[in-house]
Design a protein around this motif. Structure first.
Motif, short mmCIF file in Angstrom:
data_model
loop_
_atom_site.label_atom_id
_atom_site.label_comp_id
_atom_site.label_asym_id
_atom_site.label_seq_id
_atom_site.Cartn_x
_atom_site.Cartn_y
_atom_site.Cartn_z
N MET A 31 0.27 -1.14 -0.13
CA MET A 31 0.09 -0.45 -0.03
C MET A 31 0.84 0.99 0.07
O MET A 31 1.64 1.45 0.72
CB MET A 31 -1.16 -0.38 0.86
CG MET A 31 -2.23 -0.84 1.28
SD MET A 31 -2.67 -0.87 2.86
CE MET A 31 -4.20 0.33 2.63
N PRO A 32 0.46 2.35 -1.11
CA PRO A 32 1.14 3.31 -0.90
C PRO A 32 1.31 4.29 0.63
O PRO A 32 0.21 4.41 1.00
CB PRO A 32 0.95 3.74 -2.39
CG PRO A 32 0.21 3.35 -2.69
CD PRO A 32 0.13 2.34 -1.71
N TYR A 33 2.19 4.95 1.11
CA TYR A 33 1.87 5.63 2.08
C TYR A 33 3.11 7.09 1.65
O TYR A 33 3.97 7.26 1.34
CB TYR A 33 2.21 5.26 3.38
CG TYR A 33 1.46 4.21 3.60
CD1 TYR A 33 0.19 4.57 4.36
CD2 TYR A 33 1.68 2.84 3.56
CE1 TYR A 33 -0.86 3.97 4.86
CE2 TYR A 33 0.79 1.66 4.06
CZ TYR A 33 0.24 2.17 4.68
OH TYR A 33 -1.31 1.82 5.29
N GLY A 34 2.42 8.04 2.45
CA GLY A 34 3.35 9.30 2.30
C GLY A 34 4.28 9.57 3.94
O GLY A 34 3.84 8.10 4.11
N LEU A 35 5.48 10.02 4.35
CA LEU A 35 5.90 9.31 5.23
C LEU A 35 5.93 11.08 6.21
O LEU A 35 6.18 11.67 5.21
CB LEU A 35 7.57 9.11 4.85
CG LEU A 35 8.29 7.71 6.32
CD1 LEU A 35 7.65 7.29 7.09
CD2 LEU A 35 9.72 7.85 5.33
N TYR A 36 5.55 10.99 6.92
CA TYR A 36 5.97 12.43 7.89
C TYR A 36 6.08 12.21 9.41
O TYR A 36 6.52 11.07 9.04
CB TYR A 36 4.29 12.44 8.45
CG TYR A 36 3.49 12.73 6.81
CD1 TYR A 36 2.85 13.49 5.70
CD2 TYR A 36 3.01 11.19 6.75
CE1 TYR A 36 2.00 13.68 5.46
CE2 TYR A 36 2.07 11.29 5.65
CZ TYR A 36 2.02 12.23 4.69
OH TYR A 36 1.20 12.58 3.64
N VAL A 37 6.66 13.55 9.63
CA VAL A 37 7.40 13.71 11.66
C VAL A 37 5.88 14.71 12.21
O VAL A 37 5.41 15.59 11.04
CB VAL A 37 8.36 14.22 11.54
CG1 VAL A 37 8.04 14.73 12.92
CG2 VAL A 37 9.66 13.68 11.05
N LEU A 38 5.29 13.89 13.02
CA LEU A 38 4.25 14.37 13.56
C LEU A 38 4.50 14.10 15.15
O LEU A 38 5.62 13.90 16.08
CB LEU A 38 3.18 12.87 14.35
CG LEU A 38 2.35 13.39 14.80
CD1 LEU A 38 0.93 13.85 14.06
CD2 LEU A 38 1.36 11.94 15.57
N GLY A 39 3.90 16.38 15.07
CA GLY A 39 4.35 16.90 16.51
C GLY A 39 3.37 16.83 17.89
O GLY A 39 2.38 16.63 17.23
N PHE A 84 -2.13 17.57 17.67
CA PHE A 84 -0.90 17.34 16.80
C PHE A 84 -0.60 17.90 15.38
O PHE A 84 -1.58 18.57 15.42
CB PHE A 84 -1.40 16.21 16.49
CG PHE A 84 -2.05 15.67 14.89
CD1 PHE A 84 -2.08 16.14 14.25
CD2 PHE A 84 -3.56 14.83 15.91
CE1 PHE A 84 -2.89 15.29 13.15
CE2 PHE A 84 -4.41 15.00 14.93
CZ PHE A 84 -3.96 14.78 14.03
N SER A 85 0.66 18.46 15.10
CA SER A 85 0.61 18.18 13.54
C SER A 85 1.73 17.71 12.80
O SER A 85 1.97 16.28 13.49
CB SER A 85 1.73 19.37 14.37
OG SER A 85 3.78 19.33 14.63
N LEU A 86 1.12 17.93 11.59
CA LEU A 86 1.69 16.83 10.83
C LEU A 86 3.08 18.03 9.36
O LEU A 86 2.62 18.27 9.21
CB LEU A 86 1.11 16.02 9.73
CG LEU A 86 0.61 15.29 8.76
CD1 LEU A 86 1.42 13.96 9.87
CD2 LEU A 86 -0.97 14.86 8.86
N ASN A 87 3.76 16.81 10.20
CA ASN A 87 4.91 17.58 9.60
C ASN A 87 5.47 17.02 7.85
O ASN A 87 5.87 15.96 7.59
CB ASN A 87 6.67 17.55 9.98
CG ASN A 87 6.55 18.48 11.30
OD1 ASN A 87 6.72 19.49 11.28
ND2 ASN A 87 5.99 18.32 12.22
N LEU A 88 5.14 18.06 6.71
CA LEU A 88 5.90 17.39 5.43
C LEU A 88 7.22 17.65 5.49
O LEU A 88 7.41 18.67 5.36
CB LEU A 88 5.00 17.64 4.30
CG LEU A 88 3.54 17.52 3.91
CD1 LEU A 88 2.28 17.62 5.27
CD2 LEU A 88 2.37 17.86 2.89
#
Ligand SMILES: Cc1cc2nc3c(=O)[nH]c(=O)nc-3n(C[C@H](O)[C@H](O)[C@H](O)COP(=O)(O)O)c2cc1C
Length: 180
Positions: A31-39, A84-88
């Motif tokens: 399954m395709p995914y993005g990869l992020y940093v969750l603050g 929460f923050s989602l960092n691209l």
């Protein structure tokens, strides 16, 4: 057929549990995914965590969902702080994600998480200065998913911090996988 210890059911009738378990894992990894940093943040406690269980869930309201392990510090902070923050992340910054797989070292005076500069977003959750873009969310719903909780947040602020054309990180840009 009884499910073998360590193998999560259900197993379709007539299938070898071990073979099926391996196959199912490969399908889920495909399954395709993005990869992020969750603050995350609760009071003066902050964290950043590598995450791929992320999706938009509705147009109106603007809700985004994230799946977080119950054992993670992030889980504790999102539950208590309600934000929460989602960092691209830029594709060229892919090395960052390996630095956010356990609780980070926060230097509040220098405003760094594991040495990466951050600032507090509208909700107070940390936003990495070098993130291409961010979404900052307030938790509206949460769903118990066994080992994880799916937190659904409303986007209260979003923005680009670098050129909008900067390619953002996807799972396939790394040799990592998670899930399955
Ligand atoms: C490529 C990759 C993807 C990950 N995706 C998730 C995820 O979607 N959800 C999650 O809870 N942990 C995910 N993790 C694990 C976390 O980054 C982290 O190891 C763990 O949850 C502890 O986080 P903490 O600092 O909040 O304690 C992933 C790790 C890697 C390497």
């Amino acid at each position: 057929m009884p499910v073998q210890e360590g193998i999560v059911g259900p197993i379709p009738e007539g299938r070898d549990p071990e073979d099926y378990d391996r196959l199912r894992r490969r399908v889920l990894w495909a399954m395709p995914y993005g990869l992020y940093v969750l603050g995350s943040r609760d009071g003066e406690r902050r964290n950043g965590m590598t995450i791929n269980f992320v999706t938009q869930v509705s147009f109106d309201p603007k809700w985004v969902g994230v799946g977080v392990e119950k054992e993670a510090l992030t889980h504790e902070l999102v539950t208590a702080g309600g934000v929460f923050s989602l960092n691209l992340i830029a594709r060229e910054d892919r090395a960052i994600v390996r630095k956010f797989t356990k609780p980070v070292e926060v230097d509040a005076d220098a405003s760094t998480l594991n040495g990466f500069a951050f600032h507090d977003g509208a909700t107070g959750a940390p936003v990495l200065d070098q993130a291409v873009a961010f979404v900052d969310c307030e938790v509206r719903e949460q769903l118990d998913c066994g080992g994880h909780t799916f937190f659904v947040g409303e986007v209260v602020e979003a923005g680009f911090q670098r050129d909008e054309e900067t390619p953002v990180l996807r799972m396939e840009d790394t040799r990592l996988n998670y899930g399955g």
